[in-house]
Write an enzyme that holds these catalytic residues in place. Sequence first.
Site, PDB file in Angstrom:
ATOM      1  CG  HIS A 148       5.016   4.325   0.342  1.00 21.67           C
ATOM      2  ND1 HIS A 148       3.645   4.305   0.505  1.00 21.67           N
ATOM      3  CD2 HIS A 148       5.544   3.919   1.533  1.00 21.67           C
ATOM      4  CE1 HIS A 148       3.367   3.918   1.737  1.00 21.67           C
ATOM      5  NE2 HIS A 148       4.486   3.677   2.381  1.00 21.67           N
ATOM      6  CG  HIS A 156       2.047  -3.891   7.042  1.00 23.83           C
ATOM      7  ND1 HIS A 156       2.320  -2.560   6.861  1.00 23.83           N
ATOM      8  CD2 HIS A 156       1.090  -3.941   8.016  1.00 23.83           C
ATOM      9  CE1 HIS A 156       1.564  -1.834   7.677  1.00 23.83           C
ATOM     10  NE2 HIS A 156       0.821  -2.658   8.391  1.00 23.83           N
ATOM     11  CG  ASP A 201       9.811   1.056   4.930  1.00 23.94           C
ATOM     12  OD1 ASP A 201       9.575   1.021   6.151  1.00 23.94           O
ATOM     13  OD2 ASP A 201       8.921   1.108   4.067  1.00 23.94           O
TER      14      ASP A 201
END
Length: 426
Positions: free
Chosen positions: A307, A266, A365
Amino acid sequence: MADKKARLTVDGLEGEIELPVYSGTEGPDVIDVRPLTGQGLFTYDPGFVSTAACESKLTYIDGEKGILLHGGYPIEQLAQHSDYLEVCYLLLNGELPTPEQKEKFNNTVTNHTMVHEQLSQFFKGFRRDAHPMAIMCGVVGALSAFYHDSLDINDAHHREVCAYRLIAKMPTLAAMCYKYSIGQPFMYPQNELSYAENFLRMMFGTPCGDYKVSPTLARAMDKIFILHADHEQNASTSTVRLAGSSGANPFACIAAGIAALWGPAHGGANEAVLVMLNEIGDEANIPEFIDRAKDPEDPFRLMGFGHRVYRNFDPRAKVMKKTCDEVLAELGIENDPLLKIAKRLEQIALEDDYFVQRKLYPNVDFYSGIILKAIGIPTNMFTVIFALSRTIGWISHWNEFHSSPNKIGRPRQLYTGPKLRDYPTK
């Protein structure tokens, strides 16, 4: 009121089971399966990938089209025209503030950024080498012991005060975690600085001299906060809602969210990007790792690409890419080996047919990890900053849950253990 109805036929049951079908303002229709329990049936949905556990007005994601909306506003527009505290107001209140409302909101947050002085003693109970996320779980949960004057979850004013306190104090606590780990004194917040400027100063300033915050780095930090503010019913947000359904105080619920976010699947994704770059080690090794990433038999995966939700592209990544370029240009970083690897991987992912056809584009990210490293934030602080950013999403969902009729969460199960049996006796 249901817009449509679905009818289910089950072998062994007479007739049909009628299920209401509801339509939201965006997204697919949902089938209300609650009538099934009256027939002795439950649905089975591991990972809750096909289950709407709540109704929410805060955030909407269309993963196929690469859309992320907060209060109906596209994330790209918010990142370009807004700032983090305005997005906080939007998530808490459902509308953008007027200039007067924004000034009042900003002032209130600014005036709550200090934490109780005794909290500094709390840090001494942790080992110096404790992971910052372990400390964050502890100190955020402990806030209920210091601010127990506003813990009535049924009081709208108490919920508002808790929201302000959490938004305001999280940057202070995050910076304290970092300072504690390196043995430097804690830095008090300064009211004349912006939210992002204050955080950077508390992270990198010392009492020995003035710390001048770069406007470029402050803007980059603010965009990281915005882009991580909320992301619908993800694992940590669902955890906060479920913990909140028990009547737990908001600080305990946010601590539960931090614990869920700590998981590498996560919130640890941008940290995993840096771990991967270290594993690759040198630009000369990139072809080998690209081949491994393409090999379905090899467990190695390129972190920060693709993703789970976005099947097209991550709309946050476009904003982060531009910000990443601005930060690297501002800092003049050209010779850092890990950043060289990252830029080369980005080029490959955007040009190589294997990645393009599978839509394995760099995600938020990937870029946020590069930015945070360039700013000088250590890898073990990445998820702490994620938690800082996501606090507004968590507390907004928690508040939304308690602002309407609710009940404690109680998922069911498909039991596959032994049937009823008697305990063996002699």
